[in-house]
Write a protein that holds these residues in place. Structure first.
Motif, PDB file in Angstrom:
ATOM      1  N   UNK A  67       0.685  -1.134   0.182  1.00 34.15           N
ATOM      2  CA  UNK A  67      -0.019   0.128   0.088  1.00 34.15           C
ATOM      3  C   UNK A  67       0.831   1.280   0.116  1.00 34.15           C
ATOM      4  N   UNK A  68       0.136   2.305  -0.412  1.00 39.06           N
ATOM      5  CA  UNK A  68       0.827   3.676  -0.611  1.00 39.06           C
ATOM      6  C   UNK A  68       0.455   4.475   0.975  1.00 39.06           C
ATOM      7  N   UNK A  69       1.130   5.340   1.424  1.00 39.10           N
ATOM      8  CA  UNK A  69       0.638   6.030   2.469  1.00 39.10           C
ATOM      9  C   UNK A  69      -0.696   6.567   2.388  1.00 39.10           C
ATOM     10  N   UNK A  70      -1.576   6.231   3.389  1.00 36.69           N
ATOM     11  CA  UNK A  70      -2.819   6.928   3.135  1.00 36.69           C
ATOM     12  C   UNK A  70      -3.950   6.134   2.272  1.00 36.69           C
ATOM     13  N   UNK A  71      -3.414   5.274   1.690  1.00 35.69           N
ATOM     14  CA  UNK A  71      -4.208   4.489   0.471  1.00 35.69           C
ATOM     15  C   UNK A  71      -5.153   3.330   1.241  1.00 35.69           C
ATOM     16  N   UNK A  72      -6.454   3.174   0.725  1.00 39.76           N
ATOM     17  CA  UNK A  72      -7.225   2.261   1.318  1.00 39.76           C
ATOM     18  C   UNK A  72      -7.160   0.896   0.614  1.00 39.76           C
ATOM     19  N   UNK A  73      -6.907  -0.048   1.443  1.00 41.84           N
ATOM     20  CA  UNK A  73      -6.810  -1.494   0.716  1.00 41.84           C
ATOM     21  C   UNK A  73      -7.613  -2.325   1.562  1.00 41.84           C
ATOM     22  N   UNK A  74      -7.901  -3.339   0.777  1.00 41.96           N
ATOM     23  CA  UNK A  74      -8.666  -4.284   1.399  1.00 41.96           C
ATOM     24  C   UNK A  74      -7.900  -5.598   2.133  1.00 41.96           C
ATOM     25  N   UNK A  75      -8.127  -5.839   3.299  1.00 38.97           N
ATOM     26  CA  UNK A  75      -7.378  -7.029   3.996  1.00 38.97           C
ATOM     27  C   UNK A  75      -8.220  -8.271   3.821  1.00 38.97           C
ATOM     28  N   UNK A  76      -7.476  -9.481   4.421  1.00 35.05           N
ATOM     29  CA  UNK A  76      -8.053 -10.854   4.269  1.00 35.05           C
ATOM     30  C   UNK A  76      -9.202 -10.861   5.398  1.00 35.05           C
ATOM     31  N   UNK A  77     -10.099 -11.666   5.332  1.00 36.39           N
ATOM     32  CA  UNK A  77     -11.269 -11.741   6.368  1.00 36.39           C
ATOM     33  C   UNK A  77     -10.778 -12.073   7.522  1.00 36.39           C
ATOM     34  N   UNK A  78      -9.659 -13.019   7.657  1.00 38.13           N
ATOM     35  CA  UNK A  78      -9.023 -13.489   8.875  1.00 38.13           C
ATOM     36  C   UNK A  78      -8.831 -12.252   9.784  1.00 38.13           C
ATOM     37  N   UNK A  79      -8.184 -11.224   9.054  1.00 39.91           N
ATOM     38  CA  UNK A  79      -7.455 -10.065   9.776  1.00 39.91           C
ATOM     39  C   UNK A  79      -8.463  -9.463  10.674  1.00 39.91           C
ATOM     40  N   UNK A  80      -8.240  -9.225  11.928  1.00 42.57           N
ATOM     41  CA  UNK A  80      -9.049  -8.781  12.855  1.00 42.57           C
ATOM     42  C   UNK A  80      -8.428  -7.209  13.339  1.00 42.57           C
ATOM     43  N   UNK A  81      -7.395  -7.146  13.399  1.00 36.95           N
ATOM     44  CA  UNK A  81      -6.528  -5.844  13.876  1.00 36.95           C
ATOM     45  C   UNK A  81      -5.374  -5.799  12.893  1.00 36.95           C
TER      46      UNK A  81
ATOM     47  N   UNK B 138       5.891  -1.502   8.030  1.00 43.50           N
ATOM     48  CA  UNK B 138       5.455  -2.754   8.008  1.00 43.50           C
ATOM     49  C   UNK B 138       4.429  -2.709   9.012  1.00 43.50           C
ATOM     50  N   UNK B 139       3.147  -2.961   8.716  1.00 45.28           N
ATOM     51  CA  UNK B 139       1.963  -2.946   9.875  1.00 45.28           C
ATOM     52  C   UNK B 139       1.543  -4.459   9.804  1.00 45.28           C
ATOM     53  N   UNK B 140       1.613  -5.052  10.834  1.00 47.72           N
ATOM     54  CA  UNK B 140       1.213  -6.547  10.860  1.00 47.72           C
ATOM     55  C   UNK B 140      -0.355  -6.662  10.937  1.00 47.72           C
ATOM     56  N   UNK B 141      -0.765  -7.839  10.264  1.00 43.14           N
ATOM     57  CA  UNK B 141      -2.222  -8.160  10.746  1.00 43.14           C
ATOM     58  C   UNK B 141      -2.116  -9.220  11.259  1.00 43.14           C
ATOM     59  N   UNK B 142      -3.227  -9.300  12.287  1.00 47.31           N
ATOM     60  CA  UNK B 142      -3.555 -10.131  13.136  1.00 47.31           C
ATOM     61  C   UNK B 142      -4.710 -10.862  13.331  1.00 47.31           C
ATOM     62  N   UNK B 143      -4.780 -11.925  13.443  1.00 45.53           N
ATOM     63  CA  UNK B 143      -6.322 -12.719  13.311  1.00 45.53           C
ATOM     64  C   UNK B 143      -6.885 -12.708  14.824  1.00 45.53           C
ATOM     65  N   UNK B 144      -7.922 -13.309  15.004  1.00 48.92           N
ATOM     66  CA  UNK B 144      -8.532 -13.160  16.109  1.00 48.92           C
ATOM     67  C   UNK B 144      -7.973 -13.836  17.593  1.00 48.92           C
ATOM     68  N   UNK B 145      -6.967 -14.521  17.097  1.00 50.00           N
ATOM     69  CA  UNK B 145      -6.160 -15.157  18.314  1.00 50.00           C
ATOM     70  C   UNK B 145      -5.008 -14.199  18.779  1.00 50.00           C
ATOM     71  N   UNK B 146      -4.700 -13.391  17.842  1.00 47.14           N
ATOM     72  CA  UNK B 146      -3.549 -12.277  17.839  1.00 47.14           C
ATOM     73  C   UNK B 146      -2.326 -12.782  17.323  1.00 47.14           C
ATOM     74  N   UNK B 147      -2.607 -13.863  16.613  1.00 46.69           N
ATOM     75  CA  UNK B 147      -1.365 -14.223  15.845  1.00 46.69           C
ATOM     76  C   UNK B 147      -1.480 -13.516  14.548  1.00 46.69           C
ATOM     77  N   UNK B 148      -0.080 -13.455  14.046  1.00 52.44           N
ATOM     78  CA  UNK B 148       0.303 -12.487  12.700  1.00 52.44           C
ATOM     79  C   UNK B 148      -0.113 -13.411  11.551  1.00 52.44           C
TER      80      UNK B 148
END
Lengths: 301, 603
Positions: free
Chosen positions: B474-488, B512-522
């Protein structure tokens, strides 16, 4: 100081305060004659009188060059006074002459009367037969030309008694005046010339045609040269009573130009007709005017 | 258009009627003056009457005009005039391009600082009555007061984003459209790099406002990291990062791959090169890496961050029923160290208990039992009837994409489809079970005899079989769609919940900003990096600028900008000019009224 006693060179108004016409005229003429280095009456006659030694101021034309050649001394020739000239002074006494542009200034008529008296005295002293005619719409006064001793007093009385007229029918009056001047001579015409120039010139040319020498004194008050007055005024003609509304400031230059052209026209046309013309302002000393008149008289011989 | 600062003074215009009124009404009879030479006076008056009438008329007009001028001057009229020192209240928009390229240093000075100075100058020229818009690199028009605008400039820094200049100008023109100010101007302060202008179908109608553009000198040569790609997606433990270099500088430069401030790979590359940086990770997990070039005058584009995931090779085994080709291929992977021996992932024609990749059994009689087993595990997919034909594989199936399929069982159900054949599900996934519609035999598909077969199995073991991971560039400020499993999304260590529509605004700060699932796993990461188009600093040709901004655009020097700024709304206080005119009229009146009384000539 010589000039202090020469009232012919003083301001005419101041001179007029000294006395009546005769006193003023005599004073002016005496002063005038005293200012000359030679008699205005000697020299323009034809009869030789005597020699006398040359003095500074004598005219060179009277130097006897033969005597100079023989004796190596300068002598001038003197002639006997002699008159054979008839002078007639014609004075315009119309209403326009009875006006002065300033409080301490002679009216044109008063100035002209004193000038007439002085001229008459000068002419009579050189034994010219001198007469007088006063006119406005008509001939009001007439003194036939004589060379008698009492002539000046007669003439003086006529001048003194001449009233200011009410209008100028110059053509008729001039026609009558010319009719009166049958014998050839000098005609001195004193007027403010506020009448038809062509008619006046025609009359004077008629006089010239009759063999007269004509001398014109165009008397004018200095206030007539330059238009002055309130910002806007109705100027009233003294003779006709006509009114004309103008702003003096608007017409000042153009008026001055008109007057100047009128004077030039008089001067030019008089010269063409062999008429001696003098423009005289009423603040001019009488002596100056007399000098011009006598110079003319001298040329006439 | 003329306005008045003191309109009440216009009542003074009534005074202009005084001269005509006096002329018409206040006429009085002048005094009578006896005068002998009326003859001369009449002649003079007759000769001068026309001139006097004209002169008096002129005087009347001049006096009326004079009073009117003074009354007008007292009302302080102001009018539009290009030479005027002030201007009417205007709408002015400043598009200040603080995009990434503004961080370039030219002649020892940052381009942005030069742009900001020019921006301050524009705001200094503006007045408090002006309506001001400010557009920065995000392209959003903001209506601000002058103090706010100056405050923004005081703290402005280059943003690692690309500014679409044409869109920004168009946007601010639209924002100004309803402004009632009589004059609208858009001032573009930018390096005007060619890539800042939309092209082709992106370009919309030109702005309908007067545009004044000014650009400072820019760098001629620059280079940057345009993109990076991790291969394979999961290092086990070795892998490669392929970096593409861009820019205009043709000279070679050192390229380094850095993980936690330690270089793990180095190479050399030049403009338009694809540089391969091979490395390995001693530990498993997610790592933030950076590809760096030697710094140049624009440093921001000399680095690009990325996420590298390292994990041990996946354990895989195959039942004999999965087919001989598959068993042999797994052996090859095992020998090359790409997979471990074990039952972490089981390739089978039966449903197992762990992570399974299930193929249809060769014996049709076993299909029923298999489907019952699937149902028993809660898998919403069933193997359907056999269909034959010729299809190509497509979808997120790695090296298998494009492989031919001749025979397959229909996969019936609903869920995640990884790959299709003939627009029908071919590989589907539910939890830790993956179903494949064809057996890995030549009668079913050409894949077993294809070079992509072994990599496909590697993909299956280490990607599909492993815990899922997603990289979202992604570019800074860009709106992107993330996987359904990502919660935070972990931003500086703080998990930020992801909204239900799975659309996330990428942070402005690169990293780099990590996506985490419901369990907090990356489970993945958003890689926020600069737009590679910012690396190309070449200025746009004037024809591009003009065609983009419209006909009423001027490319100006600093002096030209100063001259043209607010030109359309400049106004001059006409009081001074009117007073001068009044003075001239007064002089004319005096001259005209005193004419005729000056000269005197003696006869």
């Amino acid at each position: 100081m010589a000039s202090a006693s020469r009232i012919d060179l003083l301001d005419p108004y101041e001179v007029a305060q000294l006395g009546g016409l005769e006193i003023v005229a005599e004073g002016v003429v005496e002063g005038f004659l005293a200012g000359l280095h030679r008699s205005p009456f000697r020299g323009f006659s034809v009869e030789f009188a005597e020699h006398r030694p040359y003095e500074a101021g004598d005219e060179l034309r009277y130097v006897d060059w033969r005597m100079l050649a023989r004796s190596d001394k300068l002598f001038v020739k003197q002639y006997e006074e002699e008159t054979n000239l008839r002078s007639m002074i014609v004075l315009d006494a119309s209403a326009s002459m009875d006006w002065s542009g300033a409080e301490r200034r002679l009216s044109k008529l008063d100035y002209a009367k004193r000038l007439t008296a002085a001229l008459a005295l000068v002419f009579l002293r050189q034994r010219d037969a001198t007469g007088f005619i006063g006119f406005d719409e008509e001939v009001r006064s007439r003194v036939p030309a004589r060379a008698r001793r009492q002539q000046w007093w007669t003439l003086l009385r006529a001048v003194h008694n001449l009233p200011a007229g009410h209008g100028t029918a110059a053509a008729d009056a001039l026609r009558r005046v010319t009719g009166m001047l049958r014998r050839r001579g000098l005609v001195v015409f004193i007027s403010d010339m506020l009448f038809d120039r062509d008619l006046a010139l025609l009359a004077m040319q008629y006089l010239r045609h009759r063999g007269h020498q004509v001398l014109v004194f165009h008397v004018m008050d200095p206030a007539e040269l330059f238009l002055e007055g309130p910002p806007e005024a109705r100027f009233e003609d003294l003779e006709t009573g006509d009114l004309i509304s103008v702003r003096p400031r608007d017409l000042r230059v153009a008026y001055n130009e008109t007057v100047r052209r009128a004077i030039d026209a008089w001067r030019t046309q008089c010269r063409r007709s062999g008429i001696a013309y003098h423009h005289v302002l009423t603040d001019a000393p009488f002596g100056y005017v007399l000098r011009r008149a006598t110079a003319r008289r001298a040329r006439l011989g | 258009m003329i306005g008045f600062l003191q309109p009440l003074a216009l009542l003074g215009l009534l005074a202009a009627s005084i001269p005509p009124i006096l002329h018409l009404l206040a006429r009085r009879l002048p005094p009578v003056v006896p005068f002998p030479a009326v003859r001369y006076l009449s002649e003079t008056e007759r000769r001068q009457s026309r001139r006097l009438k004209l002169r008096n008329l002129l005087l009347l007009l001049l006096r009326t005009f004079l009073i009117a001028l003074i009354a007008l001057a007292a009302s302080r009229p102001i009018a539009r005039a290009p030479w005027g020192g002030s201007h009417e209240p205007s709408a002015v928009a400043v598009v200040l391009d603080n995009s990434l390229s503004s961080g370039a240093v030219v002649d020892g000075r940052r381009v942005l600082d030069v742009l900001v100075d020019q921006g301050r100058h524009v705001f200094d020229r503006a007045s408090d009555e002006d309506r001001v818009w400010l557009v920065l690199a995000d392209g959003l028009p903001r209506q601000v007061s002058l103090p706010e605008a100056r405050s923004v400039l005081d703290t402005l820094s280059p943003w690692p984003v690309r500014l679409n200049l044409s869109a920004a100008v168009r946007a601010v023109s639209g924002a100004m459209r309803d402004d009632p100010s009589p004059a609208h101007e858009v001032v573009v302060l930018s390096d005007l790099q060619a890539t800042a202008f939309a092209s082709g179908s992106d370009r919309d109608a030109p702005a309908d406002r007067r545009v004044l553009a000014w650009a400072p000198p820019t760098l001629e040569l620059n280079r940057g990291v345009d993109s990076v790609r991790v291969q394979p997606a999961v290092w086990s433990p070795a892998g490669e990062v392929i970096a593409s270099l861009g820019g205009s500088d043709p000279s070679p430069t050192a390229v380094r791959l850095t993980v936690t401030d330690r270089d793990i790979a180095r190479s050399v590359g030049g403009r338009d090169d694809r540089v391969v940086l091979a490395g390995s990770m001693a530990q498993s997990g997610w790592f933030v890496a950076t590809v760096k070039l030697d710094p140049d005058e624009l440093r921001v584009d000399d680095t690009r961050t990325l996420a590298i995931r390292s994990a041990p090779p996946g354990a895989a085994a195959a039942d004999p029923g999965a087919g001989a080709f598959l068993v042999e291929a797994l052996e090859v992977l095992r020998q090359s160290g790409r997979i471990r021996d074990g039952r972490g992932l089981l390739f089978s024609d039966q449903i197992g208990l762990g992570v399974s990749v299930v193929f249809p059994p060769e014996d049709p009689a076993l299909i029923g039992a298999l489907n019952r087993g699937l149902s028993g595990r809660g898998i919403p997919w069933q193997f359907g009837p056999v269909v034959e034909g010729e299809w190509q594989v497509s979808g997120d199936v790695g090296p298998a994409v494009g492989s031919d399929v001749y025979r397959r069982r229909r996969l019936e159900g609903d869920g995640v489809v990884l790959g299709t054949a003939g627009d029908e599900p071919w590989i589907v996934r539910e939890g830790n079970v993956v179903l494949v519609g064809s057996r890995m035999e030549v009668g079913w598909t050409a894949l077993p005899v294809d070079a992509a077969f072994v990599p496909f199995l590697d993909f299956m073991v280490n990607r599909i079989g492993a815990a899922p991971s997603w990289i979202v560039p992604a570019f800074p400020g860009e709106v992107r769609e993330v996987p359904a499993a990502a919660r935070s999304l972990a931003v500086h260590g703080t998990p930020v919940p992801i909204p239900g529509d799975r659309r996330v605004v990428a942070p402005v700060e690169r990293g780099v900003y990590f996506l985490e699932d419901v369990d907090g796993d990356t489970i993945g990461a958003i890689e926020v990096n600069h737009d590679p188009r910012e690396t190309d600093l070449q200025q746009a040709p004037s024809r591009i600028v003009e065609s983009t901004f419209g006909g009423d655009v001027q490319l100006l020097s600093a002096e030209g900008l100063d001259r043209e700024l607010f030109r359309g709304a400049r106004r001059a206080d006409l009081a001074g000019a009117l007073l001068i005119l009044a003075l001239l009229v007064a002089v004319a009146e005096f001259g005209l009224s005193s004419a005729g009384g000056a000269a005197r000539r003696e006869p």
